[in-house]
Design an enzyme around this catalytic site. Structure first.
Site, PDB file in Angstrom:
ATOM      1  N   SER A  86      42.960  41.508  35.413  1.00 30.25           N
ATOM      2  CA  SER A  86      42.102  42.064  36.465  1.00 30.25           C
ATOM      3  C   SER A  86      42.317  43.558  36.671  1.00 30.25           C
ATOM      4  O   SER A  86      43.422  44.061  36.501  1.00 30.25           O
ATOM      5  CB  SER A  86      42.380  41.364  37.788  1.00 30.25           C
ATOM      6  OG  SER A  86      42.074  40.011  37.680  1.00 30.25           O
ATOM      7  N   GLU A 102      45.043  28.272  30.296  1.00 31.45           N
ATOM      8  CA  GLU A 102      45.322  28.637  31.673  1.00 31.45           C
ATOM      9  C   GLU A 102      44.520  27.785  32.665  1.00 31.45           C
ATOM     10  O   GLU A 102      44.944  27.572  33.789  1.00 31.45           O
ATOM     11  CB  GLU A 102      44.986  30.126  31.857  1.00 31.45           C
ATOM     12  CG  GLU A 102      45.462  30.676  33.173  1.00 31.45           C
ATOM     13  CD  GLU A 102      44.930  32.069  33.470  1.00 31.45           C
ATOM     14  OE1 GLU A 102      44.686  32.840  32.520  1.00 31.45           O
ATOM     15  OE2 GLU A 102      44.743  32.366  34.657  1.00 31.45           O
TER      16      GLU A 102
END
Lengths: 342, 384
Positions: free
Chosen positions: B134, B251
């Protein structure tokens, strides 16, 4: 497992493909019973799949037979195929010969009557009498048949057992839970299959139908609705498959499969609103018509959701059962599918 | 016949022995007061001492070979470990991310030297990794990465900023997705690379961000002319996007996507023992049915991953359904607890419930938002 590639499943799929085209469920609802479809299933011995060889059946693998049930639900089968399989399984487990013709089933504690799916068409009714540990076969053709209100296009009638003489009866060591396990699993497989068919119809529809100058599928609001529905369908298939695997694993003692069957019924029952709402929404008014096929699936889903107790009933039953075991046992069930009976 | 690929796997007794060992260890640690269970433990409950204990027992690095400090076990055994630690709300956040995704990444793309140096330390519970995806301006638009790595004689020079990096303040490395060459026209997926950055290097600044529960587990990480050696480029230069999407399947499908708040339910079951009303029974039944179904789906994916298949869409489905269930679980347990006067709640129940509520918002954000997950599913359905 739900094995759609085994011989039993493939035979059923072929029969449904050949003899249950899209007009067949419509015609059945208009009162033209698809006798040819039923005859083909019978000629191939499919309703005897779960009857032992000793009893004249062919003791087919559970996985493949669930694959056949999957195919029947995807074809919106207007004949009591799954019901006959269940009824014959009950007879076989009591050492009785399979029903001559089509059959449906009822579970009865103390009530003298039961609502019977396909009650207008089934030749025989098989009753499990819990109080007496008995399984009995009745001739439905001799009963006064009048349809009950039903959500399902397959219909339902009431069968009043008192005053009828059973054609055959035998004691069984099957418990109510064992029978519930099989019936709930069969319903779960049917529901998962019907959900997927309705999802496929919805995807085809939004891809073809244009509004505001582009296909409906290009609208993000539509994509998100169908993505949610697809995830519910995937979960339904998993729940049904886990239940089907438990039945196969515990073939000698189906009561052991009860928790996995109830889990499937609860999981799928709760998702039905979450899928049928978007399916009808994306179809617009078209999906609300008798002429279009969507309702063959959604009406059956709504009926199966309620059959033998709705999702609230079974959530409560499951919760009650788990609340009296230790949290360790709850965890073991969640993670391994091995549930401690209580 | 079926649209998605979720194999059903039969129970394996050998795995259950391992489960038993973990349960005994976790119970002992908890009863000794070495940790207080909490929801979202894999994100927010870090304790290097606990991680080292896990390492000593051989419960980190299960899947890689002993040559690199691992234990030559299957991904399924690893799954049991993650499941049991989540269930008990144990402080596993320090090593979680390195064990889950960076060790496999290093095995695939690291140099022999890096593998021999770093992997044994991860397995010992001593070396931690942060995710560097991010950025402040990117959010869900992950490909909008601006942080740059330029080729220089000593290796790569990194400038820019990453955000929401869980545990970065205690991590040794970050694997960052960086722009190593300009986007090719409108195709923003090209020119991105994954680079492993030692967080102790000069030019790295880490600032904690306090979340609404008062925790400071995630961070802003700034890079100012940070020089990273050449061999820290993982995989192919420009191949970062493809590598990242593969990593995301790992994930998104794990048990942490639907079991993070299970401790709330488990604690309530102990509290409500024998005092549950019929409304609560119904809520319990529904929760358990969903948990059991999600376990089946997640377990199916774990088995595919074990065979080297990486099912991206199935993982997105599990994350979407699982996150919804986690938030629903906290709400349903709140309702169930009405069966018990609140003065009868144990301090643990109160604490766990409060943490559960306060930590619920990121469930549907981290690892890709619900809307992005549904976009992935819609693409698979042929709608996009």
């Amino acid at each position: 497992m739900i094995n759609t590639e085994g011989m039993v499943a493939e035979t059923a799929t072929k029969i449904y493909t050949d003899l249950c085209a899209r007009d067949v469920p419509h015609e059945a609802e208009a009162g033209r019973y698809p006798q040819a479809l039923w005859d083909a299933l019978t000629e191939n011995g499919l309703p005897l799949a779960w009857v032992s060889e000793a009893n004249g059946g062919f003791g087919a693998d559970y996985d493949e037979t669930f694959g056949a049930i999957w195919a029947s639900a995807q074809a919106a089968s207007p004949v009591p195929f799954a019901e006959t399989l269940i009824a014959n399984w009950m007879l076989d487990r009591a050492g009785l010969a399979p029903a001559d013709g089509s059959a449906s089933f009822a579970l009865s504690g103390h009530t003298p009557s039961a609502d019977i799916p396909f009650g207008m068409h089934a030749d025989k009714i098989v009753l499990f009498d819990e109080a007496h540990h008995e399984i009995s076969l009745f001739d439905n053709r001799l009963a006064v048949r009048s349809p009950e209100e039903s959500l399902s296009p397959d219909g339902m009638t009431q069968f009043i057992f008192s005053g009828h003489l059973a054609e055959q009866s035998a004691k069984t060591d099957l418990s109510r839970r064992a029978i519930e396990a099989l019936i709930l699993t069969v319903r779960a497989v049917q529901m998962a299959a019907a959900m997927e068919s309705a999802l496929n119809m919805s995807i085809d529809y939004v891809t073809q139908r244009e509004q505001f100058g582009r296909p409906l599928s290009k609208f993000q609001a539509i994509q998100q609705q169908l993505a949610v529905a697809a995830s519910e369908c995937a979960a339904a298939t998993m729940a049904a498959t886990q239940a089907a695997s438990a039945i196969a694993r515990h073939a000698d003692d189906p009561e052991q499969a009860w928790h996995e069957a109830v889990v499937a019924k609860v999981q799928i029952g709760h998702s039905i609103e979450a899928v049928t709402v978007p399916f009808h929404q994306v179809h617009g008014a078209m999906g609300y018509t008798q002429e279009y096929d969507l309702h063959h699936y959604t009406r059956r889903l709504w009926a199966w959701r309620d059959a033998l107790g709705n999702e609230h009933h079974w959530s409560k039953r499951l919760g009650e059962t788990l609340a009296v075991t230790s949290p360790d046992h709850v965890w073991k069930g969640v993670t391994t599918g091995q549930w401690i009976a209580s | 016949m079926q649209r998605f690929n979720f194999p059903v796997v039969q129970p394996d007794p050998a795995l259950e022995d391992l489960r038993g060992e973990l349960q005994a260890f976790l119970k002992e640690e908890r009863e000794a007061g070495n940790f207080r269970p909490e929801p979202e433990c894999w994100m927010a409950a870090a304790d290097p001492k606990f991680s080292r204990k896990m390492g000593k027992r051989g419960w980190i690095g299960l899947t890689w070979s002993s040559q690199y400090g691992g234990h030559d076990k299957s991904a399924l055994e690893r799954y049991i470990v993650t499941e049991e630690t989540l269930r008990s709300g144990a402080p596993v956040a320090a090593h979680w991310i390195a064990d889950r995704q960076h060790a496999p990444m290093l095995l695939a793309h690291g140099t022999e030297e890096q593998k021999l140096d770093i992997l044994p330390r991860i397995a010992a519970g001593e070396c931690y990794f942060a995710i560097g995806l991010s950025e402040p301006g990117a959010g869900s638009d992950l490909a909008n990465v601006k942080t740059k790595a330029e080729k220089v004689p000593e290796g790569w020079k990194v400038n820019g900023q990453k955000i929401w990096s869980s545990g970065a303040h205690m991590c040794h490395y970050m694997v960052a997705l960086l722009r190593t060459s300009p986007a090719d026209g409108r195709n923003r997926h090209v020119g991105l690379s994954q680079i492993m950055i030692d967080l102790s290097l000069p030019g790295v600044t880490i600032k904690p961000i306090v979340d609404l529960s008062g925790d400071a587990h995630f961070n802003e990480v700034y890079f100012e002319d940070v020089i990273v050696p050449d061999d820290c480029l993982l995989g192919e230069e420009g191949g970062g996007w493809k590598q990242v999407t593969g990593e995301l399947a790992m994930e998104r499908s794990g048990p942490e996507r639907f079991l993070s708040s299970y401790i709330t339910l488990e604690t309530a079951l102990h509290q409500l023992n024998g005092k549950m009303g019929s409304d609560s029974h119904a809520r319990l039944g529904k929760l358990i049915a969903s948990l059991r179904t999600l376990k089946g789906m997640s377990w199916g994916i774990a088995n595919l991953l074990d065979q080297g298949v990486s099912p991206e869409t199935e993982a997105a489905l599990v994350k979407d359904l699982g996150n919804r269930l986690e938030n629903d679980l906290t709400q349903q347990v709140r309702a169930m607890l009405n069966d018990l006067p609140s003065e009868d709640w144990s301090p643990d129940m109160r604490r766990i419930m409060n943490i559960g509520v306060l930590r619920s918002p990121p469930n549907t954000l981290r690892g890709g938002t619900t809307e992005v997950m549904r976009g992935i599913t819609a693409r698979q359905l042929g709608l996009r």
